[in-house]
Motif scaffolding. Structure first.
Motif, short mmCIF file in Angstrom:
data_model
loop_
_atom_site.label_atom_id
_atom_site.label_comp_id
_atom_site.label_asym_id
_atom_site.label_seq_id
_atom_site.Cartn_x
_atom_site.Cartn_y
_atom_site.Cartn_z
N UNK A 115 -25.27 12.41 96.24
CA UNK A 115 -25.80 11.37 96.67
C UNK A 115 -26.39 9.83 96.12
N UNK A 119 -25.83 7.05 94.08
CA UNK A 119 -26.88 5.37 94.53
C UNK A 119 -27.08 4.62 93.07
N UNK A 122 -25.01 3.00 90.54
CA UNK A 122 -24.28 2.24 91.42
C UNK A 122 -25.44 1.11 91.18
N UNK A 228 -17.38 16.30 96.68
CA UNK A 228 -16.81 15.17 97.81
C UNK A 228 -17.23 14.05 97.16
N UNK A 229 -19.13 13.55 97.12
CA UNK A 229 -19.70 12.86 97.58
C UNK A 229 -19.67 11.75 96.60
N UNK A 232 -16.12 10.20 96.17
CA UNK A 232 -16.50 9.38 97.77
C UNK A 232 -16.52 7.66 97.77
N UNK A 233 -18.43 7.22 97.20
CA UNK A 233 -18.95 6.52 96.70
C UNK A 233 -18.95 5.81 95.75
N UNK C 111 -14.92 22.22 99.57
CA UNK C 111 -14.32 21.68 100.74
C UNK C 111 -13.26 21.95 100.91
N UNK C 220 -28.00 8.47 105.00
CA UNK C 220 -28.37 8.27 104.29
C UNK C 220 -27.37 6.72 103.34
N UNK C 224 -26.10 3.02 101.47
CA UNK C 224 -25.20 3.24 99.75
C UNK C 224 -24.05 2.88 99.86
#
Lengths: 296, 346, 276
Positions: A115, A119, A122, A228-229, A232-233, C111, C220, C224
């Motif tokens: 995650x 970020x 990003x 997935x994370x 997804x982001x 998953x 969190x 984001x």
């Protein structure tokens, strides 16, 4: 008691707890996925056995582009991570000093969750990110929208970058350990027998480290392929990475969509398993080849 | 084939072994041993000769030529490592072939030479196997073969027997002596085991803590050690402080000994007299002068020899006699030590 | 010259991986950092203050996260130590298969496993519970535990344990006084890895926890997604610091245990060594 010696049972007793957990959570989860993907339900049992879900999934354009997206992103990111990671490891091994501080710093990205990695990418690469600001400073651009849209883009550049940032240190640490062990003894022996420079790399370093490079490649690939994370982001809404797509199907209000999600999951798992098999196959071949080619 | 000269070599590491001012000359075609406890600098000496380690000071000459500037691959001094270090990703044949491939020898010649070497080393059946598929003795032979095939000027063996069991060890010792005789290759063997050195080498160098203490034939080392350390390395000794000496005799508190040894050099001050247990003769009666009376404290029968501990005054003397002997514990005996069977050290 | 180039390349590439982390830390103490500026305009603790506010949901989730991850670490170590011992020391039919089986969670996507087991967990009432989350978190840690402990037991064997038994220690004494201390390095690295994996888990937590078990990563993600960089960076900073503390704690506790298990003489020896 039953003519079985106690020592023969011991390893199985030791393995019992871990195997039970694996059977209960991992295997059961896998089996349930498989069952649901071929139309086996709690109520109807094995009556409606079908491969229709797979067929339909493969027919859908969203799935095909998603599969392609996932494959491409994982292959590219893992490939880049391996090249940088191995390169760094080789450079470090060739140094006189060990550079403990460098090794410790490079461990940091490993403990940072995906995650946070997302970020980080990003903040660096978004259109108002640090790189865009540097672009302004250098007079290359003025407005955020002039910066190429690397995040949420169809090519998955942002996703790739995040995986590279997370994966490279992982590869580096493992390969560095391997290279270092080769460096001491085997390289000394080879130099002693007259090898130098290029020969050392191609005859000793490369063949001896390739098994561990490949296995870390596969672990990393399977991870980015199935997680997935980050997509997804940072990924685009279309095409969607396979795990994201599967989850969207899974939470569809109509629970009849679930078998599609499961079919996708199975394709996901199947490709990773295939890769592992390929790895073993290649290495068997490799060894066989060496045998015939080098001895008689 | 080559004559080797280490000229005042020094090497210092942070923590590891060091070498202090080593000077050593090895004749062409000779087999010698460097003997010493682990960490005494033997292996580093080999690596310096092979060009894997650079000395801090001093020069290595091969056939009178300074080889310090030559990199490892051009020295022609090949080490067979203790842990053999066969490349795990190559077959035995591939390992043996390696040096030739590095020299870009044509494939056909390579194949012939490898076949020949496999036969010479009695490894014909194992050329196609990987190192983890052969036994310890075979690995050792493969490692030697891999080194010999490139016709090294010097063969360096680093503890070649340490990982082998007793029987294999003896086999390998005579095997190495045999090849060395056949090929007349200058060979340096490094070991911590005095038997390895005594049974293979014409000359032995004893090293302690980075210093070459003595270099000579097995006889010289055994009979005229330069120090107590060297003497002890080759077997048990009884040591006596020297009180004083006159023109013909050396006086210790156990009696006087005639100066008959050639090893006494003029102008050297000797402080100790050493006697090996087998030089102590045991008798029932005092039948000549200068015998020492003692009490048998312990008798250990060990087949080919019987070992005694004998109390003489306040000191225990060790003695050994070939075969089974009948002096028993608690018995009074008389000991005789011939002056010519004693050793003097500084 | 060539050496210097390679050293420069090493430093530059390493910096490229470390600097982004520094930028995140900077963001976490920034209030205002508008677009073209390369450095923050105004520093402040808005983000961190919000996280550490009395009784905030963030602190609560942090507590939940740490609790879950510690349980996962302890339980996974408890099952993988004997498992690794069996695979490292014994030879038995089915060993090769079990070795592959235990590493399979590395390859097969969590998953797929999570969705597959979901309905079963619902039926058993394990969804929306911390127990369910702990159970599912154990799976991805197993391959690391098994791999590390198998390697370590292959190296150390069981000679020391046998010696312990011969000297009159019972099975428990042998395990706590001999086995654990000898595998300590593996214990630390496996424990750290398992902790990290669990602590940074997002997907499995929110699938099985179903919105009732709120961990730190779950708190969190909205920040984001919404692009609130100060908040997201603050969460990230807290996350990294807590992870580091967790790893340090694991190492310290295990080392302390080690010095105790080496007995009075051992403790004396360690103390003396520390002093000198």
């Amino acid at each position: 008691m039953f003519g079985v010696k106690k020592t023969q049972l011991t390893p199985y007793i030791y393995l019992l707890p871990v195997i039970s957990i694996l059977l209960f959570v991992f295997t059961l989860g896998l089996v349930m996925s498989i069952f649901q993907s071929i139309g086996v339900h709690g109520d109807s049992g094995f009556e409606n056995l079908t491969v229709e879900y797979y067929r339909e999934v493969f027919r859908s354009g969203g799935f095909r582009s998603g599969l392609f997206f996932s494959l491409r992103v994982s292959l590219i990111s893992t490939g880049i991570a391996v090249i940088i990671g191995v390169g760094l490891a080789y450079l470090l091994v060739m140094q006189q000093r060990e550079w403990k501080i460098l090794q410790i710093l490079l461990k940091l990205p490993i403990i940072v969750p995906h995650l946070v990695a997302a970020f980080i990418i990003f903040t660096l690469f978004s259109q108002s990110g640090i790189l865009a600001r540097i672009g302004v400073l250098l007079g290359l651009m003025e407005h955020p929208r002039e910066f190429p849209g690397l995040i949420f883009d169809r090519q998955g550049v942002g996703v790739i970058l995040a995986y590279v940032w997370k994966g490279t240190p992982f590869i580096f640490l493992i390969v560095y350990q391997v290279l270092r062990s080769i460096h001491g003894e085997m390289v000394e022996a080879a130099r002693n027998l007259g090898a130098k420079g290029k020969d050392l790399f191609f005859e000793i370093f490369l063949p001896l480290s390739i098994p561990s490079v490949f296995s870390t490649f596969i672990i990393l690939f399977a991870f980015s392929f199935g997680s997935y994370e980050i997509p997804f982001l940072l990924g685009p809404t279309s095409p969607r990475a396979l795990p994201v797509l599967a989850y969207v199907e899974y939470i569809h209000p109509d629970w009849m969509n679930r078998p599609y999600a499961m079919a996708m999951n199975m394709v996901l798992a199947g490709i990773s398993v295939f890769l592992v098999w390929l790895y073993h196959w290649v290495f068997k071949k490799f060894r066989r080849h060496n045998w015939e080619g080098r001895s008689r | 084939m080559s004559e080797i000269l280490f000229d005042r070599i020094s090497k210092h590491y942070d923590k590891e072994e060091t070498i202090k001012n080593l000077t050593l000359k090895i004749e062409d075609g000779e087999i010698i041993s460097l003997l010493g406890p682990s960490g005494c600098g033997k292996t580093t000496t080999l690596k310096i000769l092979a060009g894997l380690v650079n000395p801090d000071f001093g020069t290595v000459y091969m056939d009178g030529i300074n080889v310090n500037p030559l990199p490892a691959e051009k020295r022609g001094a090949v080490i067979v490592f203790q842990d053999h270090r066969l490349f795990p990703h190559m077959t035995v044949g591939g390992n043996i072939e390696f040096g030739l491939r590095m020299q870009k020898v044509p494939k056909r010649t390579r194949r012939e030479k490898v076949e020949e070497m496999l036969k010479f080393m009695e490894l014909e059946e194992h050329g196609g196997k990987f190192p983890d598929q052969i036994s310890g003795g075979q690995k050792q032979r493969a490692a030697i073969a891999r080194s010999l095939i490139i016709n090294p000027k010097v063969l360096l063996l680093d503890e070649p027997f340490s990982n082998l069991d007793q029987r294999l060890k003896e086999e390998m010792r005579s095997f190495i002596v045999e090849i060395q005789k056949k090929l007349k290759i200058t060979t340096i063997l490094v070991t911590h085991d005095k038997e390895d050195a005594l049974m293979t080498s014409k000359k032995i160098g004893v090293m302690f803590q980075g210093e070459l203490k003595q270099y000579g034939t097995p006889e010289e080392l055994y009979e005229e050690p330069s120090s107590i350390e060297v003497a002890k390395f080759f077997g048990e000794v009884n040591e006596f402080s020297i009180d004083h000496e006159d023109e013909h005799r050396i006086h210790t508190y156990l009696g006087a000994f005639n100066k008959t040894r050639l090893s006494m050099k003029r102008g050297v001050y000797y402080s100790k007299l050493l006697v090996r247990p087998e030089a102590v003769e045991i008798y029932y009666e005092e039948h000549s002068e200068n015998m020492i009376s003692g009490l048998v404290m312990e008798r250990i029968y060990a087949g080919e020899k019987t070992y005694y501990s004998i109390l003489c005054g306040e000191r225990i003397l060790k003695a050994s006699v070939v075969g089974n002997c009948h002096w028993n514990e608690g018995q009074r005996v008389f000991l005789k030590i011939e002056g010519k069977n004693t050793m003097l050290v500084k | 010259m060539k050496k210097q180039t390679s050293r420069a390349v090493l430093v530059v590439v390493a910096l490229a991986f470390i600097l982004p982390l520094m930028i995140i830390l900077l963001w976490s103490v920034t209030v205002s950092w508008p677009f073209p500026d390369l450095f923050p305009r105004e520093f402040g603790l808005r983000g961190l203050a919000q996280i550490f506010e009395e009784g905030s949901r963030a602190l609560e989730s942090l507590y939940t996260s740490v609790k879950i991850s510690l349980w996962v670490t302890i339980l996974t170590l408890m099952i993988t130590i004997p498992g690794g011992k069996a695979l490292g020391i014994y030879d038995f039919p089915g060993k090769a298969f079990i070795k592959i089986f235990a590493l399979a969670p590395l390859i097969i996507s969590p998953v797929a496993i999570g969705m597959g087991i979901h309905s079963t967990f619902i039926r058993l009432g394990l969804t929306n519970t911390e127990l369910g989350v702990v159970l599912i978190h154990i799976v991805p840690g197993i391959p690391y535990g098994i791999r590390i402990f198998t390697n370590i037991f292959e190296l150390v064997g069981n000679q020391l344990e046998e010696q312990g038994k011969v000297l009159g220690a019972n099975s428990f004494q042998v395990f706590f006084h001999i086995t654990l201390p000898t595998i300590l390095p593996g214990l630390i690295s496996a424990g750290s890895m398992i902790f990290i994996i669990s602590f940074s888990q997002y997907f499995l937590t929110f699938l099985i926890g179903g919105g009732s078990v709120i961990t730190f990563p779950l708190m969190m993600v909205p920040y984001i997604q919404s692009g609130d960089r100060t908040m997201a960076a603050s969460y990230s900073a807290v996350f990294i610091v807590v992870t580091l503390c967790g790893l340090l704690a694991i190492e310290k506790v295990l080392k302390l245990y080690y010095s105790k298990s080496s007995g009075i003489a051992g403790a004396f020896y360690t103390r003396k060594k520390v002093k000198s």
